[in-house]
Design an enzyme around this catalytic site. Structure first.
Site, PDB file in Angstrom:
ATOM      1  N   LYS A  78       0.872  -1.181   0.000  1.00  0.00           N
ATOM      2  CA  LYS A  78       0.000   0.000   0.000  1.00  0.00           C
ATOM      3  C   LYS A  78       0.903   1.223   0.000  1.00  0.00           C
ATOM      4  O   LYS A  78       1.924   1.240   0.700  1.00  0.00           O
ATOM      5  CB  LYS A  78      -0.890  -0.026   1.252  1.00  0.00           C
ATOM      6  CG  LYS A  78      -1.900   1.115   1.316  1.00  0.00           C
ATOM      7  CD  LYS A  78      -2.836   0.968   2.518  1.00  0.00           C
ATOM      8  CE  LYS A  78      -3.866   2.100   2.565  1.00  0.00           C
ATOM      9  NZ  LYS A  78      -4.765   1.995   3.725  1.00  0.00           N
ATOM     10  N   SER A  99      -9.812   2.291   2.922  1.00  0.00           N
ATOM     11  CA  SER A  99      -8.894   3.008   2.077  1.00  0.00           C
ATOM     12  C   SER A  99      -7.918   2.104   1.320  1.00  0.00           C
ATOM     13  O   SER A  99      -7.300   2.554   0.355  1.00  0.00           O
ATOM     14  CB  SER A  99      -8.097   3.999   2.925  1.00  0.00           C
ATOM     15  OG  SER A  99      -7.241   3.308   3.816  1.00  0.00           O
ATOM     16  N   SER A 128     -10.265  -0.050   7.078  1.00  0.00           N
ATOM     17  CA  SER A 128      -9.617   0.105   5.770  1.00  0.00           C
ATOM     18  C   SER A 128      -8.935  -1.138   5.213  1.00  0.00           C
ATOM     19  O   SER A 128      -8.520  -1.133   4.054  1.00  0.00           O
ATOM     20  CB  SER A 128      -8.606   1.247   5.817  1.00  0.00           C
ATOM     21  OG  SER A 128      -9.266   2.477   5.780  1.00  0.00           O
TER      22      SER A 128
END
Lengths: 95, 483
Positions: B75, B150, B174
């Site tokens: 990420k 997210s 998330s």
């Protein structure tokens, strides 16, 4: 509870955050909506409740007072917007 | 090769069925082929090929670890040395990290091959991946819908098999919410279990990194590498890391499952309730006992979270000042103008909204009414969980109120978007571990089942998830066009 456009401008100033003037009303509306959501919290009596900052209630760990950081000045300054002679440059603060 | 799990690929690399270099080429080709999903912000092709060659040598020399040669994607919230690290923001569009996050360092040490950096909501603030400066990520199950957020790029990339596994971070759901919406497995560990060093901070008392994979057995392998005490993270917890694979095959006979009535009440739609009921029945067949529990303060999780998270966000994001790194506005007239315009021009609307909210909640005269009050409610919520977990082994519930919604559908109404976090955020407030696993489909879109465990009981969660995955095949489903 609702916030006015002036409130939003004041908060944005505290946060040193530029916001477009055409967005101010929508921020006022959104923040007021969030505050409405938060009024639910007052329904609950929390007088004798200890606030919780860390899920494990862990206290700040201390370490021995020795130098652990390496000198990375050049590496750090290579990604800075503006540097000169090892210093970070900003607009003149004192005339 | 791309259809295989991490566990299968690790075996294949050892038996010489394929090399890490071949594997890496195959995944890089898939990333290019499916670029329109927008799952990656940066693809580190050259670096990946080099790491793959090194991994092949290590495999040949016999001192390889399970992750050696395995393609992974990070990420873009994790700092990667000399590789662009954007956090999904214009603020860091020009930022090349001067060091590795501990998590990244650990995967490098293990010999994993980083394919690139994954798209995400800006500074991890969002539930749909639509707040990214780099544009929305598309859900591979239906490209007109969101992948969740997210960690939306992470979930989409694993679901579309553009990587074997990915890292994610979870502040209010998330990891779990995008895992659910994309039909993969995502684990949020106990707060303090995985180092936050080099993980760009959003809400420091809630943020936690974790694995996103096809199944629980793969997540166990990833977590083994990610977990552990780190001196560089002052909130890291110094406890031994168990062997996460050791207990995967333990029997679930006698497992006590708690179902909070607050999770299965009016807010849950019929399709979701019916799908979860089938999943829970599967657990009964495995020998588990189910009982209803109650967590009366759960309903206040959303207001408490949307005070605490923005407050911590406004403090954390004050470091972005246009002076030492990141975006700087053109021709600032003075220092105040430099700060105000750099931040104003580089942060997106959702980030600004949360900075404003947090600044307000922390400002003079409001601290007690908002932040302190929210922290007290946080205590009550966490006590609800403690009480429940003294009585049951795990708690189960939904991850999301609905399956993936349409791109653009909720962007005009932030409050509605916040309300969709209802089933995940209380877990972050309590700091507990929780996993989302694929548990079925509603009109061809994946549904997640959430399993919440006690502090540091990640091994138990992985065991409970793995046993379900041995008797179901939801986690084997791959979206059409990505088989």
């Amino acid at each position: 509870m609702s916030l006015t456009a002036d409130d939003v401008k004041k908060i944005a100033h505290l946060a040193r955050l530029g916001i477009d003037s055409q967005d101010i009303d929508s921020y006022a509306k959104d923040l007021s909506g969030m505050l409405d959501l938060m009024t639910q919290m007052s329904e609950l009596d929390t007088n004798n409740v200890e606030p919780m900052a860390h899920p494990m209630d862990q206290a700040q760990r201390l370490r021995t007072d020795v130098v652990t950081e390496h000198n990375n000045r050049e590496k750090f300054q290579s990604i800075a917007p503006q540097v000169e002679a090892g210093l970070y440059l900003v607009p003149k603060v004192i005339e | 090769m791309h259809t295989k799990t991490l566990t299968e690929l690790a075996q294949g690399l050892r038996s010489g069925k394929f090399s890490s270099l071949e594997l890496t080429h195959a995944f890089l080709a898939r990333i290019k082929q499916h670029q329109y999903l927008n799952a990656y912000i940066t693809v580190t092709e050259e670096q990946a090929l080099q790491s793959a060659k090194a991994a092949d040598q290590r495999l040949a020399s016999g001192n390889a670890e399970l992750l050696t040669g395995i393609p992974i994607a990070q990420k873009d919230i994790f700092c990667t040395l000399d590789v662009k690290t954007t956090c999904g923001s214009k603020m860091l569009d020009n930022f090349t990290a001067p060091y590795n996050a501990t998590v990244v360092e650990k995967f490098n040490q293990a010999g994993a091959v980083m394919l690139g950096k994954l798209n995400m909501d800006e500074f991890a603030m969002g539930s749909s991946n639509e707040t990214s400066y780099y544009g929305a990520v598309k859900n591979p199950w239906n490209i007109n819908t969101v992948p969740g957020g997210s960690s939306g790029g992470s979930a989409a990339a694993v679901a579309a098999r553009l990587t074997v596994c990915a890292t994610g971070t979870d502040t209010g759901g998330s990891i779990r919410q995008p895992a659910a919406l994309c039909g993969i497995t995502g684990l949020k560990p106990t707060y303090g279990r995985v180092s936050r060093y080099g993980m760009i901070a959003y809400a420091s008392s809630l943020d936690q990194g974790g694995p996103m994979t096809q199944n629980a057995a793969d997540a166990a392998i990833m977590l083994q590498t990610m977990a552990g005490f780190d001196e560089k993270d002052s909130t890291s917890v110094d406890l031994p890391v168990p062997d996460y694979r050791a207990g995967l095959n333990n029997s679930l006979a006698g497992l006590k499952i708690g179902l909070p009535k607050e999770f299965f009440g009016d807010g849950l739609n019929n399709d979701m309730a019916a799908t979860l009921e089938i999943a829970i029945n599967e657990y009964k067949k495995l020998g588990a006992e189910v009982k209803e529990i109650s967590m009366p303060n759960l309903k206040l999780a959303i207001p408490a979270y949307y005070v605490i998270a923005p407050a911590e966000c406004s403090a954390n994001l004050s470091r972005f000042d246009g002076v030492r790194y990141g975006y700087r506005c053109k021709n600032p007239v003075d220092l105040a103008d430099l700060y105000t315009r750099s931040r104003g021009e580089a942060f997106g609307k959702e980030v600004k909204r949360r900075i404003l909210m947090g600044t307000y909640a922390l400002s003079t005269g409001y601290y007690d009414a908002y932040y302190l009050k929210a922290q007290k409610i946080r205590r009550l919520i966490s006590e609800d969980f403690k009480k429940a977990l003294a009585d049951v082994d795990v708690i189960m519930g939904p991850v999301t109120p609905t399956t993936a919604f349409g791109i653009g559908e909720k962007m005009d109404d932030p409050i509605e978007m916040y309300l969709s976090d209802i089933y995940t955020i209380a877990i972050n407030l309590a700091g507990l571990p929780a996993i989302s696993i694929p548990a079925g489909f509603i009109r061809d879109m994946p549904v997640g089942l959430q399993i919440i465990g006690n502090y540091f009981a990640e091994d138990r969660l992985l065991n409970v998830a793995h046993q379900y995955q041995k008797v179901t095949n939801w986690h084997h489903h791959t979206p059409k066009g990505f088989e």
